[in-house]
Design a protein around this motif. Structure first.
Motif, PDB file in Angstrom:
ATOM      1  N   VAL A 158      -8.296  -9.149  -1.297  1.00 32.75           N
ATOM      2  CA  VAL A 158      -7.788  -7.833  -1.687  1.00 32.75           C
ATOM      3  C   VAL A 158      -7.862  -6.841  -0.528  1.00 32.75           C
ATOM      4  CG1 VAL A 158      -8.373  -5.817  -3.094  1.00 32.75           C
ATOM      5  CG2 VAL A 158      -8.165  -8.049  -4.163  1.00 32.75           C
ATOM      6  N   SER A 159      -8.953  -6.884   0.240  1.00 28.35           N
ATOM      7  CA  SER A 159      -9.152  -5.906   1.309  1.00 28.35           C
ATOM      8  C   SER A 159      -8.134  -6.051   2.427  1.00 28.35           C
ATOM      9  CB  SER A 159     -10.572  -6.031   1.880  1.00 28.35           C
ATOM     10  OG  SER A 159     -10.760  -7.279   2.517  1.00 28.35           O
ATOM     11  N   CYS A 160      -7.492  -7.188   2.540  1.00 29.98           N
ATOM     12  CA  CYS A 160      -6.428  -7.379   3.518  1.00 29.98           C
ATOM     13  C   CYS A 160      -5.056  -7.122   2.906  1.00 29.98           C
ATOM     14  CB  CYS A 160      -6.491  -8.800   4.084  1.00 29.98           C
ATOM     15  SG  CYS A 160      -5.252  -9.152   5.344  1.00 29.98           S
ATOM     16  N   LEU A 161      -4.836  -7.621   1.700  1.00 33.95           N
ATOM     17  CA  LEU A 161      -3.514  -7.564   1.079  1.00 33.95           C
ATOM     18  C   LEU A 161      -3.116  -6.153   0.660  1.00 33.95           C
ATOM     19  CD1 LEU A 161      -3.784 -10.792  -1.118  1.00 33.95           C
ATOM     20  CD2 LEU A 161      -2.311 -10.472   0.872  1.00 33.95           C
ATOM     21  N   ILE A 162      -4.063  -5.357   0.189  1.00 39.19           N
ATOM     22  CA  ILE A 162      -3.700  -4.028  -0.313  1.00 39.19           C
ATOM     23  C   ILE A 162      -3.273  -3.076   0.806  1.00 39.19           C
ATOM     24  CG2 ILE A 162      -4.683  -1.937  -1.347  1.00 39.19           C
ATOM     25  CD1 ILE A 162      -5.911  -3.706  -3.464  1.00 39.19           C
ATOM     26  N   PRO A 163      -4.040  -2.908   1.902  1.00 35.46           N
ATOM     27  CA  PRO A 163      -3.522  -2.054   2.980  1.00 35.46           C
ATOM     28  C   PRO A 163      -2.193  -2.558   3.538  1.00 35.46           C
ATOM     29  CG  PRO A 163      -5.870  -2.458   3.281  1.00 35.46           C
ATOM     30  CD  PRO A 163      -5.411  -3.382   2.188  1.00 35.46           C
ATOM     31  N   MET A 164      -2.003  -3.889   3.555  1.00 34.30           N
ATOM     32  CA  MET A 164      -0.744  -4.455   4.018  1.00 34.30           C
ATOM     33  C   MET A 164       0.402  -4.036   3.089  1.00 34.30           C
ATOM     34  SD  MET A 164       0.183  -8.481   4.617  1.00 34.30           S
ATOM     35  CE  MET A 164      -1.491  -8.797   5.166  1.00 34.30           C
ATOM     36  N   TYR A 165       0.182  -4.198   1.798  1.00 32.93           N
ATOM     37  CA  TYR A 165       1.198  -3.834   0.809  1.00 32.93           C
ATOM     38  C   TYR A 165       1.516  -2.345   0.893  1.00 32.93           C
ATOM     39  CZ  TYR A 165       3.369  -3.101  -3.784  1.00 32.93           C
ATOM     40  OH  TYR A 165       4.224  -2.732  -4.800  1.00 32.93           O
ATOM     41  N   GLN A 166       0.481  -1.510   0.966  1.00 35.68           N
ATOM     42  CA  GLN A 166       0.702  -0.070   1.015  1.00 35.68           C
ATOM     43  C   GLN A 166       1.445   0.352   2.283  1.00 35.68           C
ATOM     44  OE1 GLN A 166      -3.516   1.039   0.407  1.00 35.68           O
ATOM     45  NE2 GLN A 166      -2.813   2.186  -1.366  1.00 35.68           N
ATOM     46  N   SER A 167       1.065  -0.217   3.421  1.00 39.60           N
ATOM     47  CA  SER A 167       1.706   0.147   4.687  1.00 39.60           C
ATOM     48  C   SER A 167       3.181  -0.217   4.691  1.00 39.60           C
ATOM     49  CB  SER A 167       0.996  -0.540   5.858  1.00 39.60           C
ATOM     50  OG  SER A 167      -0.324  -0.084   5.989  1.00 39.60           O
ATOM     51  N   GLU A 168       3.516  -1.348   4.071  1.00 40.04           N
ATOM     52  CA  GLU A 168       4.901  -1.810   4.086  1.00 40.04           C
ATOM     53  C   GLU A 168       5.775  -1.112   3.049  1.00 40.04           C
ATOM     54  OE1 GLU A 168       4.175  -6.330   5.821  1.00 40.04           O
ATOM     55  OE2 GLU A 168       4.902  -6.081   3.763  1.00 40.04           O
ATOM     56  N   CYS A 169       5.172  -0.502   2.043  1.00 40.82           N
ATOM     57  CA  CYS A 169       5.945   0.109   0.958  1.00 40.82           C
ATOM     58  C   CYS A 169       5.960   1.632   0.983  1.00 40.82           C
ATOM     59  CB  CYS A 169       5.413  -0.363  -0.397  1.00 40.82           C
ATOM     60  SG  CYS A 169       5.636  -2.121  -0.720  1.00 40.82           S
ATOM     61  N   SER A 170       5.091   2.252   1.769  1.00 38.92           N
ATOM     62  CA  SER A 170       4.989   3.713   1.765  1.00 38.92           C
ATOM     63  C   SER A 170       5.972   4.346   2.735  1.00 38.92           C
ATOM     64  CB  SER A 170       3.569   4.146   2.153  1.00 38.92           C
ATOM     65  OG  SER A 170       2.614   3.566   1.321  1.00 38.92           O
ATOM     66  N   PRO A 171       6.504   5.533   2.409  1.00 37.48           N
ATOM     67  CA  PRO A 171       7.284   6.287   3.391  1.00 37.48           C
ATOM     68  C   PRO A 171       6.395   6.737   4.536  1.00 37.48           C
ATOM     69  CG  PRO A 171       6.969   7.568   1.388  1.00 37.48           C
ATOM     70  CD  PRO A 171       6.448   6.202   1.099  1.00 37.48           C
ATOM     71  N   LYS A 172       6.953   6.756   5.736  1.00 36.19           N
ATOM     72  CA  LYS A 172       6.125   6.970   6.923  1.00 36.19           C
ATOM     73  C   LYS A 172       5.466   8.342   6.955  1.00 36.19           C
ATOM     74  CE  LYS A 172       9.750   8.639  10.028  1.00 36.19           C
ATOM     75  NZ  LYS A 172      10.468   8.395  11.288  1.00 36.19           N
ATOM     76  N   TRP A 173       6.089   9.345   6.334  1.00 40.39           N
ATOM     77  CA  TRP A 173       5.541  10.700   6.425  1.00 40.39           C
ATOM     78  C   TRP A 173       4.241  10.852   5.644  1.00 40.39           C
ATOM     79  CZ3 TRP A 173       5.176  13.595   1.885  1.00 40.39           C
ATOM     80  CH2 TRP A 173       5.896  13.119   0.779  1.00 40.39           C
ATOM     81  N   ILE A 174       3.945   9.903   4.757  1.00 41.14           N
ATOM     82  CA  ILE A 174       2.713   9.993   3.979  1.00 41.14           C
ATOM     83  C   ILE A 174       1.963   8.665   3.959  1.00 41.14           C
ATOM     84  CG2 ILE A 174       3.656   9.335   1.718  1.00 41.14           C
ATOM     85  CD1 ILE A 174       2.071  11.725   0.542  1.00 41.14           C
ATOM     86  N   ARG A 175       2.373   7.720   4.826  1.00 37.65           N
ATOM     87  CA  ARG A 175       1.760   6.395   4.830  1.00 37.65           C
ATOM     88  C   ARG A 175       0.254   6.459   5.066  1.00 37.65           C
ATOM     89  NH1 ARG A 175       4.464   4.330   8.830  1.00 37.65           N
ATOM     90  NH2 ARG A 175       2.862   4.839  10.351  1.00 37.65           N
ATOM     91  N   GLY A 176      -0.172   7.270   6.010  1.00 39.21           N
ATOM     92  CA  GLY A 176      -1.597   7.361   6.308  1.00 39.21           C
ATOM     93  C   GLY A 176      -2.407   7.829   5.117  1.00 39.21           C
TER      94      GLY A 176
END
Length: 525
Positions: free
Chosen positions: A144-162
């Motif tokens: 989970v600790s690897c897959l979730i940040p990966m999923y979020q980074s790939e699906c979030s708009p860049k202006w609020i990804r962080g």
């Protein structure tokens, strides 16, 4: 990368204002997985000093004024650190899971593995089964600790990804707080429910995460990598609120696919490629990811959350469970400024100032601890205060931002592998620290008996975090994942601000990304 394309506009979903916040909420929900991580980490800190747990798994110690039953230093080290051993291998398994099963269904499968471990711990009345259960739970947490940040980074708009990825760390802190509250509520029960209730509650967290993820879209970037462009358009449509045939959606897919093809032309596909020097600087990026996760652990934060109850008890604090709750409240509350600041002030500056603040606080804690008696109430209040300030600095900087950096600095072709190596580094250091700490801190034969002096070590490692950030972390705020690729090729951490400004300037005047890349390949910033 030759032939690479730059993603223009405001990133995934930002050009579809009519429903882009629905996509943000979807990716934000995935952060719930941090509850699994934080709650499991926090639970063991209190469980291992509960009287019934010690009576069940320990041995009689009639000469101990605090506990009639206890466990050895080796058993304490095993119980705490064995989870991290499982998470290390879980993080490594996340790469094939993410590449072949997908980001979304990989998270669901991870919850099932985690639940097996929880069941074993709940049923255990002997140490071997309890330890094996923590290994299986660790496998799930590592995945989970690897897959979730990966999923979020790939699906979030860049202006609020962080900010979205930072929510994962916030969920970790909430999990730690929930564990402290539940432990405090059940600690004095005189039967097995005292520790079984805190452990069994984890079934609920796993069910919520798995059930919710089943209804979310798959990562469009993973679908593109698998050649499923229509499915990627459908997924992006759900994240943006635009039609799958909307020109903006189709252009975004084309840009991501073009970058992927350029990466494939370089032949970067294996674990070995993650460490090969190339024009794409993938080796530097991989070592940066591995190092930032290691340094996050070496700040000493998990000393507080794994051994905080024991540490405060040894320091003369009368109610260590309540102090543990207080430190967790600080951790939760101060992560919120970090979620805001990561997009307001940027990654690099927050990491630098966070490390400076932690370094100062930890040296103060160490100095106060060695100069003031445990019977000095004022001195103990100072120690607790600076521990809380130290946690505040961590929670608002290194806590969330290490996950943000790890999720966004790798190219798509090797993202799963490079991220799994980085997160595995987090868990390797987590294991090493949790395994060594009892031997470093506890009194007795064969132990270093450092006690509060261990904070001199954490202060020194935070000083190293400052240097690491200066030389290795570029500023990536506001850039798409594809733009970050270009920045690594054409700038250094010291010049990243200038190159980032040029990328924004090109967007404003509508320049094509390929022309800018060709210019950058001839003249470095």
């Amino acid at each position: 990368m030759p032939g690479g394309a730059i993603a223009v506009g405001d990133g995934l979903g930002a050009n579809a204002p009519k429903n882009r916040f629905a996509g943000i909420l979807m990716t934000a929900f995935a952060a719930f997985g941090g509850i699994l991580f934080g709650y499991d980490t926090g639970t063991i800190s209190g469980v291992k000093v509960m009287p019934d747990w010690l009576h069940t798994f320990g041995h009689p110690t009639p000469d101990d004024p605090k506990f009639s039953y206890n466990i050895t230093t080796g058993q304490e080290s095993l119980v705490v650190s064995i989870l991290s051993a499982g998470t290390f291998f879980g993080a490594l398994l996340a790469a094939p899971m993410a590449d072949y099963v997908g980001r979304k269904w990989g998270i669901v499968a991870s919850c099932l593995v985690f639940s097996v471990g929880v069941a074993m711990q709940t049923a255990a009345t002997e140490m071997p089964l309890f330890a094996v259960g923590r290994v299986f739970a660790g496998l799930g947490v590592g995945l989970v600790s690897c897959l979730i940040p990966m999923y979020q980074s790939e699906c979030s708009p860049k202006w609020i990804r962080g900010a979205v990825v930072s929510l994962y760390q916030w969920a970790i802190t909430i999990g730690l707080l929930l564990a402290a509250v539940v432990n405090n509520a059940t600690q004095n029960r005189d039967n097995h429910s005292s520790y079984r209730i805190p452990i069994a509650i984890q079934f609920v967290w796993a069910a919520v995460l798995a059930g919710g993820m089943a209804f979310l879209p798959e990562s469009p970037r993973w679908l593109i990598k698998r050649g499923r462009l229509d499915a990627a358009a459908a997924a992006m449509s759900r994240l943006t609120g635009a039609s799958p045939n909307d020109p903006v959606v189709r252009e975004e897919i084309r840009l991501i696919a073009d970058n992927l093809e350029a990466e494939r032309a370089l032949g970067e596909t294996s674990y070995l490629d993650c460490f090969r020097p190339s024009s794409n600087k993938i080796a530097f990026r991989t070592w940066t990811g591995i190092a930032i996760q290691g340094w996050q652990q070496l700040t000493g934060i998990n000393f507080i959350f794994y051994y905080g109850t024991t540490f405060f008890l040894a320091s003369g604090i009368k109610d260590p469970f309540l102090i543990t709750i207080a430190t967790n409240v600080v951790n939760v509350g101060m992560t919120l400024p970090g979620i805001y600041g990561v997009e307001k002030f940027g990654r690099r500056s927050l990491l630098i100032w966070g490390a400076v603040g932690m370094c100062v606080c930890e040296f103060i804690v160490a100095i106060v601890g060695v100069t003031v008696s445990v019977d000095n109430i004022a001195g103990q209040k100072v120690l607790i205060a600076f521990v809380c300030i130290y946690i505040a600095f961590f929670a608002s900087t290194w806590g969330p931002i290490a996950w943000v950096i790890t999720g966004e600095i790798f190219p798509l072709q090797v993202r799963a592998k490079a991220m799994s190596l980085s997160v595995a580094s987090n868990w390797l250091w987590n294991w090493a620290i949790s395994f060594m700490t009892p031997y470093l801190v506890n009194p007795g034969a064969g132990n270093a008996d450092l006690q509060v002096k261990v904070f001199f070590i954490w202060g020194s490692t935070c000083a190293c975090c400052i240097l690491f950030t200066l030389f290795c972390i570029p500023e990536t705020k506001g850039l798409s994942l594809e733009q970050i690729d270009l920045m690594y090729q054409n700038s250094t951490p010291f010049t990243s601000h200038k190159y980032r400004a040029r990328l924004f300037a090109d967007e404003e005047v509508g320049h094509a990304g390929k022309g800018h890349h060709d210019e950058g390949s001839e003249e470095k910033v």
